[in-house]
Scaffold this motif. Structure first.
Motif, PDB file in Angstrom:
ATOM      1  N   SER A 166       0.845  -1.268  -0.006  1.00  0.00           N
ATOM      2  CA  SER A 166      -0.010  -0.155  -0.112  1.00  0.00           C
ATOM      3  C   SER A 166       0.890   1.152   0.113  1.00  0.00           C
ATOM      4  O   SER A 166       2.031   1.329   0.259  1.00  0.00           O
ATOM      5  CB  SER A 166      -0.891   0.024   1.095  1.00  0.00           C
ATOM      6  N   THR A 167       0.034   2.468  -0.264  1.00  0.00           N
ATOM      7  CA  THR A 167       0.966   3.741  -0.143  1.00  0.00           C
ATOM      8  C   THR A 167       1.405   4.024   1.066  1.00  0.00           C
ATOM      9  O   THR A 167       2.607   4.504   1.283  1.00  0.00           O
ATOM     10  CB  THR A 167       0.131   4.866  -0.739  1.00  0.00           C
ATOM     11  N   ASP A 168       0.553   3.746   2.086  1.00  0.00           N
ATOM     12  CA  ASP A 168       1.147   4.111   3.448  1.00  0.00           C
ATOM     13  C   ASP A 168       2.356   3.287   4.076  1.00  0.00           C
ATOM     14  O   ASP A 168       2.987   3.881   4.555  1.00  0.00           O
ATOM     15  CB  ASP A 168      -0.145   3.821   4.332  1.00  0.00           C
TER      16      ASP A 168
ATOM     17  N   THR B   5       5.232   4.827   2.133  1.00  0.00           N
ATOM     18  CA  THR B   5       5.486   6.117   2.687  1.00  0.00           C
ATOM     19  C   THR B   5       6.370   6.011   4.236  1.00  0.00           C
ATOM     20  O   THR B   5       7.472   6.558   4.091  1.00  0.00           O
ATOM     21  CB  THR B   5       4.506   7.273   2.956  1.00  0.00           C
ATOM     22  N   GLN B   6       5.944   5.207   4.916  1.00  0.00           N
ATOM     23  CA  GLN B   6       6.286   4.937   6.277  1.00  0.00           C
ATOM     24  C   GLN B   6       7.831   4.246   6.015  1.00  0.00           C
ATOM     25  O   GLN B   6       8.870   4.720   6.758  1.00  0.00           O
ATOM     26  CB  GLN B   6       5.675   3.890   6.956  1.00  0.00           C
TER      27      GLN B   6
ATOM     28  N   LYS C 121      15.630  -0.534   2.838  1.00  0.00           N
ATOM     29  CA  LYS C 121      14.633  -0.215   4.059  1.00  0.00           C
ATOM     30  C   LYS C 121      13.442  -1.023   3.659  1.00  0.00           C
ATOM     31  O   LYS C 121      12.678  -1.508   4.578  1.00  0.00           O
ATOM     32  CB  LYS C 121      14.275   1.202   4.074  1.00  0.00           C
ATOM     33  N   ILE C 122      12.947  -1.226   2.332  1.00  0.00           N
ATOM     34  CA  ILE C 122      11.712  -2.062   1.902  1.00  0.00           C
ATOM     35  C   ILE C 122      11.901  -3.421   2.278  1.00  0.00           C
ATOM     36  O   ILE C 122      12.826  -4.140   1.941  1.00  0.00           O
ATOM     37  CB  ILE C 122      11.432  -1.930   0.499  1.00  0.00           C
TER      38      ILE C 122
ATOM     39  N   LEU D 122      15.094   9.503   8.676  1.00  0.00           N
ATOM     40  CA  LEU D 122      15.627  10.609   7.503  1.00  0.00           C
ATOM     41  C   LEU D 122      16.806  10.942   8.170  1.00  0.00           C
ATOM     42  O   LEU D 122      16.992  11.487   9.378  1.00  0.00           O
ATOM     43  CB  LEU D 122      14.669  11.337   7.159  1.00  0.00           C
ATOM     44  N   PRO D 123      17.926  11.275   7.432  1.00  0.00           N
ATOM     45  CA  PRO D 123      19.252  12.010   7.941  1.00  0.00           C
ATOM     46  C   PRO D 123      18.669  13.449   7.832  1.00  0.00           C
ATOM     47  O   PRO D 123      17.932  13.937   7.494  1.00  0.00           O
ATOM     48  CB  PRO D 123      20.223  11.571   6.778  1.00  0.00           C
ATOM     49  N   ALA D 124      19.638  14.298   8.642  1.00  0.00           N
ATOM     50  CA  ALA D 124      19.368  15.684   8.601  1.00  0.00           C
ATOM     51  C   ALA D 124      19.756  16.196   7.239  1.00  0.00           C
ATOM     52  O   ALA D 124      19.155  17.254   7.164  1.00  0.00           O
ATOM     53  CB  ALA D 124      20.530  16.096   9.557  1.00  0.00           C
ATOM     54  N   GLN D 125      20.604  15.828   6.562  1.00  0.00           N
ATOM     55  CA  GLN D 125      20.767  16.408   5.254  1.00  0.00           C
ATOM     56  C   GLN D 125      20.881  15.289   4.083  1.00  0.00           C
ATOM     57  O   GLN D 125      21.432  14.202   4.263  1.00  0.00           O
ATOM     58  CB  GLN D 125      22.018  17.074   5.263  1.00  0.00           C
ATOM     59  N   VAL D 126      20.215  15.593   2.936  1.00  0.00           N
ATOM     60  CA  VAL D 126      20.468  14.726   1.953  1.00  0.00           C
ATOM     61  C   VAL D 126      21.105  15.242   0.618  1.00  0.00           C
ATOM     62  O   VAL D 126      20.851  16.426   0.220  1.00  0.00           O
ATOM     63  CB  VAL D 126      18.913  14.417   1.387  1.00  0.00           C
TER      64      VAL D 126
END
Length: 112
Positions: A2-4, A7-8, A32-33, A14-18
């Motif tokens: 699902s989309t949720d 997204t999660q 991660k998936i 998330l890192p501070a800077q990308v």
């Protein structure tokens, strides 16, 4: 998937800077998936059994939906009709059935 769920998985931790959004997304998708869980097997299909019942009064066989309250159509029509007592008073079938049942019970109690 699902989309949720997607997204999660992509936004958790998330890192501070990308520096490179494309590289970041590629790494997230690869690392991660989690793998897709296998679908539980469905229960085997059991063929439906046909149940035949009999009328409780006359013994006529039929399907359960054709014999509501255990009576066939002709027996239901006799039961749901009204009767005229010797006094000339019309009484509903349900009262007649209760009186007949009680008299049968009294007769059974008289037997030694």
């Amino acid at each position: 998937m699902s989309t949720d769920y997607l997204t999660q998985a992509l936004t958790a931790g998330l890192p501070a800077q990308v520096d490179s959004p494309v590289g970041f997304l590629r790494r997230r998708l690869n690392d991660k998936i989690p793998p897709v869980l296998p679908v539980a097997p469905e229960a085997p299909v059991v063929p439906a059994r046909r149940v035949m019942v009999e009328c409780t009064r006359c013994g006529t066989p039929g399907r359960p939906d054709a014999l509501p309250d255990g009576l066939c159509r002709p027996c239901r029509q006799v039961t749901h009709g009204s009767a005229v007592t010797p006094d000339g008073v019309t009484e509903p079938a349900i009262e007649r059935d209760v009186r007949a049942y009680v008299s049968e019970l009294r007769d059974l109690l008289k037997v030694p």
